[in-house]
Every structure is written in C-alpha cells, then in structure tokens.
Design a protein around this motif. Structure first.
Motif, PDB file in Angstrom:
ATOM      1  N   ALA A 173      17.344 -48.305 -46.315  1.00  0.00           N
ATOM      2  CA  ALA A 173      17.281 -48.289 -44.848  1.00  0.00           C
ATOM      3  C   ALA A 173      16.742 -46.960 -44.323  1.00  0.00           C
ATOM      4  O   ALA A 173      16.139 -46.917 -43.256  1.00  0.00           O
ATOM      5  N   THR A 174      16.947 -45.874 -45.060  1.00  0.00           N
ATOM      6  CA  THR A 174      16.399 -44.585 -44.594  1.00  0.00           C
ATOM      7  C   THR A 174      14.885 -44.685 -44.475  1.00  0.00           C
ATOM      8  O   THR A 174      14.297 -44.320 -43.442  1.00  0.00           O
TER       9      THR A 174
ATOM     10  N   ASP B 271      18.474 -50.790 -36.368  1.00  0.00           N
ATOM     11  CA  ASP B 271      18.984 -50.478 -37.707  1.00  0.00           C
ATOM     12  C   ASP B 271      20.191 -51.392 -37.936  1.00  0.00           C
ATOM     13  O   ASP B 271      21.243 -51.222 -37.311  1.00  0.00           O
TER      14      ASP B 271
ATOM     15  N   GLN C  42      24.380 -51.726 -41.357  1.00  0.00           N
ATOM     16  CA  GLN C  42      25.824 -51.989 -41.436  1.00  0.00           C
ATOM     17  C   GLN C  42      26.199 -53.400 -41.025  1.00  0.00           C
ATOM     18  O   GLN C  42      27.212 -53.928 -41.481  1.00  0.00           O
TER      19      GLN C  42
ATOM     20  N   SER D  74      19.378 -52.588 -45.777  1.00  0.00           N
ATOM     21  CA  SER D  74      19.593 -51.882 -47.044  1.00  0.00           C
ATOM     22  C   SER D  74      20.357 -52.797 -47.990  1.00  0.00           C
ATOM     23  O   SER D  74      21.384 -53.368 -47.607  1.00  0.00           O
TER      24      SER D  74
ATOM     25  N   HIS E  63      22.106 -52.019 -50.742  1.00  0.00           N
ATOM     26  CA  HIS E  63      23.375 -51.571 -51.350  1.00  0.00           C
ATOM     27  C   HIS E  63      24.570 -51.648 -50.412  1.00  0.00           C
ATOM     28  O   HIS E  63      25.700 -51.416 -50.819  1.00  0.00           O
ATOM     29  N   LYS E  64      24.312 -52.011 -49.148  1.00  0.00           N
ATOM     30  CA  LYS E  64      25.441 -52.218 -48.226  1.00  0.00           C
ATOM     31  C   LYS E  64      25.926 -53.666 -48.286  1.00  0.00           C
ATOM     32  O   LYS E  64      26.937 -54.004 -47.690  1.00  0.00           O
TER      33      LYS E  64
HETATM   34  C1  LIG Z   1      23.390 -47.291 -40.113  1.00  0.00           C
HETATM   35  C2  LIG Z   1      22.743 -46.792 -41.355  1.00  0.00           C
HETATM   36  N1  LIG Z   1      21.419 -46.582 -41.374  1.00  0.00           N
HETATM   37  C3  LIG Z   1      20.783 -46.148 -42.474  1.00  0.00           C
HETATM   38  C4  LIG Z   1      21.473 -45.886 -43.630  1.00  0.00           C
HETATM   39  C5  LIG Z   1      20.706 -45.403 -44.843  1.00  0.00           C
HETATM   40  O1  LIG Z   1      20.603 -46.429 -45.766  1.00  0.00           O
HETATM   41  P1  LIG Z   1      20.048 -46.195 -47.266  1.00  0.00           P
HETATM   42  O2  LIG Z   1      21.204 -45.631 -48.026  1.00  0.00           O
HETATM   43  O3  LIG Z   1      19.679 -47.559 -47.730  1.00  0.00           O
HETATM   44  O4  LIG Z   1      18.897 -45.281 -47.183  1.00  0.00           O
HETATM   45  C6  LIG Z   1      22.853 -46.089 -43.663  1.00  0.00           C
HETATM   46  C7  LIG Z   1      23.630 -45.780 -44.880  1.00  0.00           C
HETATM   47  O5  LIG Z   1      24.284 -44.786 -44.986  1.00  0.00           O
HETATM   48  C8  LIG Z   1      23.502 -46.549 -42.497  1.00  0.00           C
HETATM   49  O6  LIG Z   1      24.814 -46.743 -42.473  1.00  0.00           O
END
Ligand SMILES: Cc1ncc(COP(=O)(O)O)c(C=O)c1O
Length: 409
Positions: free
Chosen positions: A71-72, A178, A181, A201, A203-204
C-alpha cells in the motif's frame, strides 16, 4: 499470549500459502507473465484471475488493477502520479487530504509541496473523522486530487467515503482512497462510491508481505505519471516483472476475505465491543476514535499510567503502543495529536486489533492482563492519587471533555 495487532500485519492464511507454493516451482506456474509461450500465458492467466479476486472484494473493474509492492507504493503512485499528471497539464496544483493520514500518504504530499503544489490537510472532528462537508468547504476550482483513507490504522475511525465521493461527483479532482485497513473488514464499493484510485495491501488481509495493488478507474479513464521506468509492464504505469506467486497469494487472500466478510465483520465487531466493555470498566480510560469504529481496531488511553512502564509491563502481549505507531515516528502519534489527545495520554494509549483467529478467550486474557498492569502501575502514580481524590481527566491532562468517552468524569 494473544496476538492483537492485525492492523500492523496478519499471518498468511494456510490456503493462501498453498496457492503461492503452486506458483514457484518447476511444475508450477512460475513463468514470466510477459512471455508469449505457454509458461508465460499460464502465469498471465493467473495474474488475471487474481485481479478478478481483488476487484471482487472492493467492487471494482478488474482491468484497472495495477500491482505494486504494497500500500505504501500504491499510495505514492496514486498521489504523485495523479497530482503530477494534472499539474503537468496546467489543470491545477491544489490537493486535499487529512492530518490523520498514514505516512505513506503524508510523505508523498510533502514531496508535492516541495514541487510547488499546495496541500490542504484537513483537521479531524473529535472522533477522528473528516466529514464530506469539510471536504466540500476545502474544494477549489484548482483542486486536482483528494486523498482520504477509508479506515484509520491507529484509531479505526471510518470515513464516509460514499458521502465524500458524492461531493466530488461533479468535480474534476481525482479521488484517492487508502483502503489498506478496511479491505476484508468493511464493505467497499469503489465503483459505486465514485473512487478513482484505491490502495490495497495483501499483508493486512492474510496475504503475503511485499505485494499490494492500486486500482485505477478505467471509465472514465484516470491517468497517472509513472514513478518507475522500465520494461513497459502494466501499461508502463508500474513496470517491472510481475511476481505471480505474490499476486496469486493476494488474489486468494482477497477471495477468502470476500467470502468471510459477512460473518467476520460482525464477529470482529463483537470482539471489539467485548474488549471495550471490559476495559472501560476501569476508571480513567478514554476511547480514541469512534465508539462503533472499524471492527478490528480499538484505541484506548489509560490515564494516570506511565506509557513507557505500561509498554514494558505488556511486552509479551501483541498490542501496539500509541506512543510510536510507525518506525519513523519518534514522539506521540500524529493521529492522536490531531484528535487533540494530550501527549501524556497519547503516550499511555494502546491499539488492540483482533483478527481471523482471535477468540473471546484471547480478548478476555488481553483485557485482564492490561487491567492488572494498569492497576499495578497506578499504585505508584501521583496523578492516580489525585484522580481518586476527585480530580478529573480534564484537570489532570487538559483533555477536551467533548472528545472520546471517559469512563469516569
Ligand atoms: C492505512 C495504511 N496505509 C498504508 C499502509 C502501508 O502498507 P504496506 O505495509 O503494504 O506498505 C498501512 C500499513 O501500515 C496502513 O495501515
């Protein structure tokens, strides 16, 4: 000891793991999806199937799925890609977001400011939310992008994405959400809510780390400046050889999440409520966020307790401390600060995040461990002595009494 930190990450579901293993070895679908031979075509078909599975979880057209490392990267691509595309065509240089966003959103926004764009960061309401009215008030003719998360990772606060999408319906600004979550915990209707760009993402949602997706609307087409340049994969928007095992894992994880959501959402909400009831039975506890926030996140501050000592006492329990919710953040969390939580209370906050295998017994065990730790620490706390003698949290911390829900005031 219970693991209650699923908002940070989740274990891979065994079904996902099996699916991934089938992609990696000689007998499996290990080909390069860009190759034109049968190995390549098999891998490309797997990637297409995964796009359908991910799209199914968020009600989106699978053709718009762009695979990323998480997600980043999806947030960076959405924000930098959409804003630069608009700015390069003189469509405007204004972006709207919120103070409570994840660093993966806030930091690319800072980069845009360095590039000469103007960013409005909306302050949240007392429950952590940014309303559709606040977005409408901040919207300008030169606004090219609005980026707001669906669910906050620290407080579980849920944004009214449908309402905000409605505000933006007749405005040319792109709408990025985003959903890292909320995926698998709440219903998501990317198409129906008018979302243009959606970050996810794996892994969530019980998938592997290292893969995510940015869904990009195709009709009407949303265009982005790429961040990477290379072999032209994914229409050049995000080039690089695709990782079929990670992508298939994400697809399988999303398919399972979609199937389980109708039962899993209410089950998690009941666990959250159970934890909330048990911990609010303690005195001087403040809820940070919404009472009925996202079912897998509960954030509480424990008054009259030293935050460092609380963390040390609970070392073996899988919960997150509110004092440093990201590896780059030193002081109290920027999210709790934006909600008006005094630093000392933010420092003694904990985030509880139940998941797929969390039981009522896990929640009860966590609640009793926290209660015991809090009671032990309060025995040494001068603030607690004042509280017992009648002082309230407002006097002790300057906490806004209209904010959150304290158990005794
Ligand atoms: C709301 C939100 N956005 C982005 C991220 C980043 O996700 P990733 O770990 O897949 O880069 C997270 C995870 O910590 C998140 O909770």
């Amino acid at each position: 000891m219970p693991y209650l930190d699923h908002a940070a990450t989740t274990p891979v579901d065994p079904r996902v793991h099996r699916r991934m293993a089938l992609c990696m070895e000689r007998e499996g679908t290990f080909g390069n999806p860009s190759s034109t031979h049968s190995w390549g075509r098999a891998a490309a078909a797997l990637v297409d199937e995964a796009a359908g599975q991910v799209a199914g979880l968020v009600n989106a057209d699978s053709a718009g799925m762009v695979w990323t490392s998480g997600a980043t990267e999806a947030d960076n691509l959405a924000i930098l890609g959409a804003a630069r595309f608009a700015a390069n065509r003189q469509r405007g240089r204004h972006v709207i977001s919120a103070r409570t966003e994840h660093a993966a959103v806030l930091e690319p926004l800072q980069q845009l400011e360095r590039e000469g764009m103007e960013v409005t960061l909306l302050p949240p309401e007392t429950d952590g939310s940014v309303t559709a009215d606040a977005v409408a008030a901040a919207l300008r003719d030169d606004t090219v992008l609005v980026s707001l998360m669906h669910v906050n990772n620290e407080t579980g606060t849920v944004h009214d994405i449908a309402g905000i999408g409605e505000v933006l319906r007749d405005h040319p600004a792109r709408f990025h959400v985003d959903a890292a979550q909320s995926a698998g915990r709440l219903l998501i209707d990317a198409e129906g809510w008018g979302v243009d760009l959606l970050s996810l993402s794996a892994h969530k949602v019980y998938g592997p780390k290292g893969v995510g997706a940015l869904w990009v609307r195709r009709r009407p087409r949303v265009r982005l400046e790429p961040l990477l340049f290379g072999g032209g994969q994914q229409g050049g928007v995000r080039p690089g050889t695709l990782a079929p095992h990670l992508i298939a894992g994400m697809g399988e994880a999303c398919a399972i999440a979609a199937e389980q959501l109708p039962a899993e959402g209410p089950r998690l909400a009941a666990l959250r409520q159970r934890l909330l009831d048990r911990l609010l039975a303690l005195d001087a506890v403040v809820l940070n966020g919404q009472r009925d926030g996202c079912p897998h996140v509960l954030n509480l501050s424990f008054g009259c307790v030293n935050g460092d000592a609380l963390q040390a006492e609970l070392e073996g329990l899988g919960v997150s401390a509110g004092s440093a919710c990201s590896s780059s953040e030193q002081g109290p969390s920027h999210v709790l600060r934006a909600l008006g939580v005094p630093d000392a209370l933010a420092h003694s906050s904990l985030r509880f995040s139940p998941g797929r295998w969390t039981t009522e017994a896990d929640v009860d065990r966590a609640a009793s461990l926290v209660a015991m730790a809090v009671e032990r620490l309060r025995a040494f706390s001068p603030a607690w002595r004042e509280f017992v003698q009648g002082a309230n949290l407002v006097e002790l911390y300057g906490v806004n009494p209209g904010r959150g829900h304290a158990s005794k005031e």
